[in-house]
Design a protein around this motif. Sequence first.
Motif, PDB file in Angstrom:
ATOM      1  N   GLU A  95       0.842  -1.205   0.000  1.00  0.00           N
ATOM      2  CA  GLU A  95       0.000   0.000   0.000  1.00  0.00           C
ATOM      3  C   GLU A  95       0.885   1.267   0.000  1.00  0.00           C
ATOM      4  O   GLU A  95       0.582   2.255  -0.670  1.00  0.00           O
ATOM      5  CB  GLU A  95      -0.895  -0.032   1.254  1.00  0.00           C
ATOM      6  CG  GLU A  95      -1.808   1.155   1.476  1.00  0.00           C
ATOM      7  CD  GLU A  95      -2.968   1.248   0.486  1.00  0.00           C
ATOM      8  OE1 GLU A  95      -3.162   0.295  -0.300  1.00  0.00           O
ATOM      9  OE2 GLU A  95      -3.643   2.298   0.492  1.00  0.00           O
ATOM     10  N   THR A  96       2.004   1.208   0.725  1.00  0.00           N
ATOM     11  CA  THR A  96       2.906   2.370   0.787  1.00  0.00           C
ATOM     12  C   THR A  96       3.524   2.628  -0.591  1.00  0.00           C
ATOM     13  O   THR A  96       3.628   3.778  -1.036  1.00  0.00           O
ATOM     14  CB  THR A  96       3.997   2.149   1.865  1.00  0.00           C
ATOM     15  OG1 THR A  96       3.345   1.709   3.054  1.00  0.00           O
ATOM     16  CG2 THR A  96       4.759   3.419   2.169  1.00  0.00           C
ATOM     17  N   TYR A  97       3.915   1.540  -1.279  1.00  0.00           N
ATOM     18  CA  TYR A  97       4.441   1.715  -2.651  1.00  0.00           C
ATOM     19  C   TYR A  97       3.378   2.274  -3.584  1.00  0.00           C
ATOM     20  O   TYR A  97       3.654   3.130  -4.422  1.00  0.00           O
ATOM     21  CB  TYR A  97       4.983   0.391  -3.208  1.00  0.00           C
ATOM     22  CG  TYR A  97       6.408   0.123  -2.778  1.00  0.00           C
ATOM     23  CD1 TYR A  97       7.477   0.744  -3.430  1.00  0.00           C
ATOM     24  CD2 TYR A  97       6.696  -0.714  -1.713  1.00  0.00           C
ATOM     25  CE1 TYR A  97       8.791   0.528  -3.034  1.00  0.00           C
ATOM     26  CE2 TYR A  97       7.997  -0.936  -1.308  1.00  0.00           C
ATOM     27  CZ  TYR A  97       9.040  -0.312  -1.973  1.00  0.00           C
ATOM     28  OH  TYR A  97      10.337  -0.516  -1.566  1.00  0.00           O
ATOM     29  N   GLU A  98       2.157   1.773  -3.441  1.00  0.00           N
ATOM     30  CA  GLU A  98       1.076   2.265  -4.316  1.00  0.00           C
ATOM     31  C   GLU A  98       0.879   3.766  -4.115  1.00  0.00           C
ATOM     32  O   GLU A  98       0.757   4.524  -5.076  1.00  0.00           O
ATOM     33  CB  GLU A  98      -0.218   1.536  -3.972  1.00  0.00           C
ATOM     34  CG  GLU A  98      -0.851   0.902  -5.184  1.00  0.00           C
ATOM     35  CD  GLU A  98      -1.939  -0.047  -4.761  1.00  0.00           C
ATOM     36  OE1 GLU A  98      -3.028   0.434  -4.420  1.00  0.00           O
ATOM     37  OE2 GLU A  98      -1.662  -1.266  -4.743  1.00  0.00           O
ATOM     38  N   MET A  99       0.875   4.166  -2.853  1.00  0.00           N
ATOM     39  CA  MET A  99       0.678   5.579  -2.528  1.00  0.00           C
ATOM     40  C   MET A  99       1.887   6.418  -2.972  1.00  0.00           C
ATOM     41  O   MET A  99       1.740   7.572  -3.362  1.00  0.00           O
ATOM     42  CB  MET A  99       0.462   5.744  -1.015  1.00  0.00           C
ATOM     43  CG  MET A  99      -0.921   5.360  -0.582  1.00  0.00           C
ATOM     44  SD  MET A  99      -2.120   6.528  -1.290  1.00  0.00           S
ATOM     45  CE  MET A  99      -3.090   5.470  -2.298  1.00  0.00           C
ATOM     46  N   SER A 100       3.066   5.825  -2.908  1.00  0.00           N
ATOM     47  CA  SER A 100       4.272   6.519  -3.339  1.00  0.00           C
ATOM     48  C   SER A 100       4.181   6.807  -4.845  1.00  0.00           C
ATOM     49  O   SER A 100       4.423   7.935  -5.293  1.00  0.00           O
ATOM     50  CB  SER A 100       5.483   5.646  -2.992  1.00  0.00           C
ATOM     51  OG  SER A 100       6.641   6.164  -3.546  1.00  0.00           O
ATOM     52  N   LYS A 101       3.796   5.793  -5.610  1.00  0.00           N
ATOM     53  CA  LYS A 101       3.649   5.980  -7.073  1.00  0.00           C
ATOM     54  C   LYS A 101       2.591   7.035  -7.349  1.00  0.00           C
ATOM     55  O   LYS A 101       2.764   7.909  -8.192  1.00  0.00           O
ATOM     56  CB  LYS A 101       3.288   4.663  -7.756  1.00  0.00           C
ATOM     57  CG  LYS A 101       4.484   3.759  -7.800  1.00  0.00           C
ATOM     58  CD  LYS A 101       4.226   2.440  -8.483  1.00  0.00           C
ATOM     59  CE  LYS A 101       5.507   1.615  -8.344  1.00  0.00           C
ATOM     60  NZ  LYS A 101       5.298   0.201  -8.270  1.00  0.00           N
ATOM     61  N   TRP A 102       1.490   6.942  -6.631  1.00  0.00           N
ATOM     62  CA  TRP A 102       0.387   7.901  -6.800  1.00  0.00           C
ATOM     63  C   TRP A 102       0.897   9.322  -6.519  1.00  0.00           C
ATOM     64  O   TRP A 102       0.633  10.248  -7.276  1.00  0.00           O
ATOM     65  CB  TRP A 102      -0.735   7.526  -5.822  1.00  0.00           C
ATOM     66  CG  TRP A 102      -1.853   8.504  -5.764  1.00  0.00           C
ATOM     67  CD1 TRP A 102      -2.950   8.546  -6.583  1.00  0.00           C
ATOM     68  CD2 TRP A 102      -1.993   9.598  -4.836  1.00  0.00           C
ATOM     69  NE1 TRP A 102      -3.760   9.596  -6.224  1.00  0.00           N
ATOM     70  CE2 TRP A 102      -3.194  10.254  -5.168  1.00  0.00           C
ATOM     71  CE3 TRP A 102      -1.225  10.079  -3.774  1.00  0.00           C
ATOM     72  CZ2 TRP A 102      -3.655  11.381  -4.455  1.00  0.00           C
ATOM     73  CZ3 TRP A 102      -1.669  11.189  -3.081  1.00  0.00           C
ATOM     74  CH2 TRP A 102      -2.873  11.827  -3.419  1.00  0.00           C
ATOM     75  N   PHE A 181      -3.179   8.776   1.451  1.00  0.00           N
ATOM     76  CA  PHE A 181      -1.710   8.852   1.367  1.00  0.00           C
ATOM     77  C   PHE A 181      -1.126   8.926   2.784  1.00  0.00           C
ATOM     78  O   PHE A 181      -0.265   8.147   3.164  1.00  0.00           O
ATOM     79  CB  PHE A 181      -1.336  10.090   0.534  1.00  0.00           C
ATOM     80  CG  PHE A 181       0.132  10.387   0.470  1.00  0.00           C
ATOM     81  CD1 PHE A 181       0.978   9.607  -0.311  1.00  0.00           C
ATOM     82  CD2 PHE A 181       0.681  11.465   1.169  1.00  0.00           C
ATOM     83  CE1 PHE A 181       2.346   9.889  -0.394  1.00  0.00           C
ATOM     84  CE2 PHE A 181       2.037  11.747   1.092  1.00  0.00           C
ATOM     85  CZ  PHE A 181       2.874  10.967   0.311  1.00  0.00           C
ATOM     86  N   LYS A 182      -1.670   9.863   3.560  1.00  0.00           N
ATOM     87  CA  LYS A 182      -1.177  10.027   4.930  1.00  0.00           C
ATOM     88  C   LYS A 182      -1.407   8.752   5.746  1.00  0.00           C
ATOM     89  O   LYS A 182      -0.511   8.287   6.465  1.00  0.00           O
ATOM     90  CB  LYS A 182      -1.880  11.225   5.592  1.00  0.00           C
ATOM     91  CG  LYS A 182      -1.465  11.440   7.023  1.00  0.00           C
ATOM     92  CD  LYS A 182      -2.062  12.690   7.621  1.00  0.00           C
ATOM     93  CE  LYS A 182      -1.718  12.762   9.095  1.00  0.00           C
ATOM     94  NZ  LYS A 182      -2.341  13.887   9.771  1.00  0.00           N
ATOM     95  N   GLU A 183      -2.570   8.182   5.606  1.00  0.00           N
ATOM     96  CA  GLU A 183      -2.903   6.980   6.400  1.00  0.00           C
ATOM     97  C   GLU A 183      -1.927   5.830   6.091  1.00  0.00           C
ATOM     98  O   GLU A 183      -1.414   5.170   6.993  1.00  0.00           O
ATOM     99  CB  GLU A 183      -4.345   6.566   6.082  1.00  0.00           C
ATOM    100  CG  GLU A 183      -4.871   5.541   7.042  1.00  0.00           C
ATOM    101  CD  GLU A 183      -6.241   4.995   6.594  1.00  0.00           C
ATOM    102  OE1 GLU A 183      -6.577   3.889   7.018  1.00  0.00           O
ATOM    103  OE2 GLU A 183      -6.942   5.677   5.820  1.00  0.00           O
ATOM    104  N   ALA A 184      -1.671   5.628   4.790  1.00  0.00           N
ATOM    105  CA  ALA A 184      -0.771   4.528   4.407  1.00  0.00           C
ATOM    106  C   ALA A 184       0.635   4.777   4.951  1.00  0.00           C
ATOM    107  O   ALA A 184       1.272   3.876   5.508  1.00  0.00           O
ATOM    108  CB  ALA A 184      -0.730   4.387   2.888  1.00  0.00           C
ATOM    109  N   LEU A 185       1.108   6.003   4.805  1.00  0.00           N
ATOM    110  CA  LEU A 185       2.482   6.295   5.247  1.00  0.00           C
ATOM    111  C   LEU A 185       2.604   6.230   6.776  1.00  0.00           C
ATOM    112  O   LEU A 185       3.621   5.791   7.312  1.00  0.00           O
ATOM    113  CB  LEU A 185       2.943   7.657   4.715  1.00  0.00           C
ATOM    114  CG  LEU A 185       3.677   7.597   3.352  1.00  0.00           C
ATOM    115  CD1 LEU A 185       2.848   6.977   2.250  1.00  0.00           C
ATOM    116  CD2 LEU A 185       4.180   8.966   2.928  1.00  0.00           C
TER     117      LEU A 185
END
Length: 371
Positions: A95-102, A181-185
């Motif tokens: 999920e963190t990688y997904e959000m990073s790409k986003w 984004f914040k939640e995942a990180l």
Amino acid sequence: MAFASTQTVTLPETVEGKKYEYYYYNGTYGHKREVLTGPSAHTTFQEIPIIDVSGIFSESFETRKEVALKVADACENIGFLLIKGHGVDQAVIDETYEMSKWYFDHDLEWKEQCGIYKNEGLRGYEGVYGARLDESLRKGDKKESFLYSYDPLADPTKPELTADYRSKLFTNQWPADAPKFKEALQNYQGQLLTLARALMRTFALGLGVEETYFDGIIKAPFNSIKIIKYPTQEPDNMSEIGIGAHTDFETFTILSQDQVGGLEVLNKNGHYIPATPTPGTFVVNVGDFLQRISNERFISTVHRVRNVTGQQRYSIPFFFAFDLDAYVKVLENCVSEDKPAKYEPLNVAEYTANLRKLQYGRFQKMLSQDA
Ligand SMILES: O=C(O)CCC(=O)C(=O)O
Ligand SMILES: [Fe+2]
């Protein structure tokens, strides 16, 4: 996928017939290591070991100690290891990688809303070439990143902090209207804090002190996390680097990397060895604080990234430090008559404030050079 980083691109400097690899350490560039081959070469590592650390969560002291000794061996001889059995949920990492790409897919103007130089603690977005660890290069590091730091709200232990301590932690910048984004990180931060505290006990055991020796100075540790994107770089372009050669200044780093490759670790002979991506692992490396407290028994090893794979590379280093009010002091059991303490105690808050000042100075210098 083939790992394409065995050829040397940023060539070592040659001075009076000797070759050196240069790196950034303790706030300055220009530290160097001689490149040795043949009879003058030392015995040193040629690969990074994978260690199963699942035993650090065991009820059995013997099992925990067994892992600690293996980890300590890698920290003494290499300063880098890959760990598996670390207990972090793969879904949280994904999920963190997904959000990073986003995040990085947004345009520059959107990302610049959280520009790091808008933030007192230098948290937030830093664009491509925004940092320059390798001062021999005209351009900076070919990467972009978003940095956030310790937030007690993301800490599973929910420490009680004084208002003064809280103010010294600064605040993170988060993009507006991006709660996922914040939640995942922050989830990632929570899980990594748990792993880092367990590993700190492993290092304590490996260094021969009480397992809980550092517990009192990692209550609200001054850690930072960076999501990073490395654009591709040309294999033959000697003036490009993903991140210039450096050591990490904190206690230790837990780095997640994707499967693209490009992280390289400098051995004692000045040769770069790949930290080859391996599914299910984190890279763990000793930072300058751990080198200091162990009086150089554990080594803070130089590393760099060259992304010559033809693919975008993503990584997430988690830099684990001590509490801001802690003093990083050489352990008594790492000092002897033959090996006196090489370092004075240093205060984490003062040291990091100084590094921020240096970083800000470098930023100003880069601006004036670009003008
Ligand atoms: O991206 C990586 O693999 C390493 C990053 C790194 O060394 C750092 O940010 O200090
Ligand atoms: Fe690093």
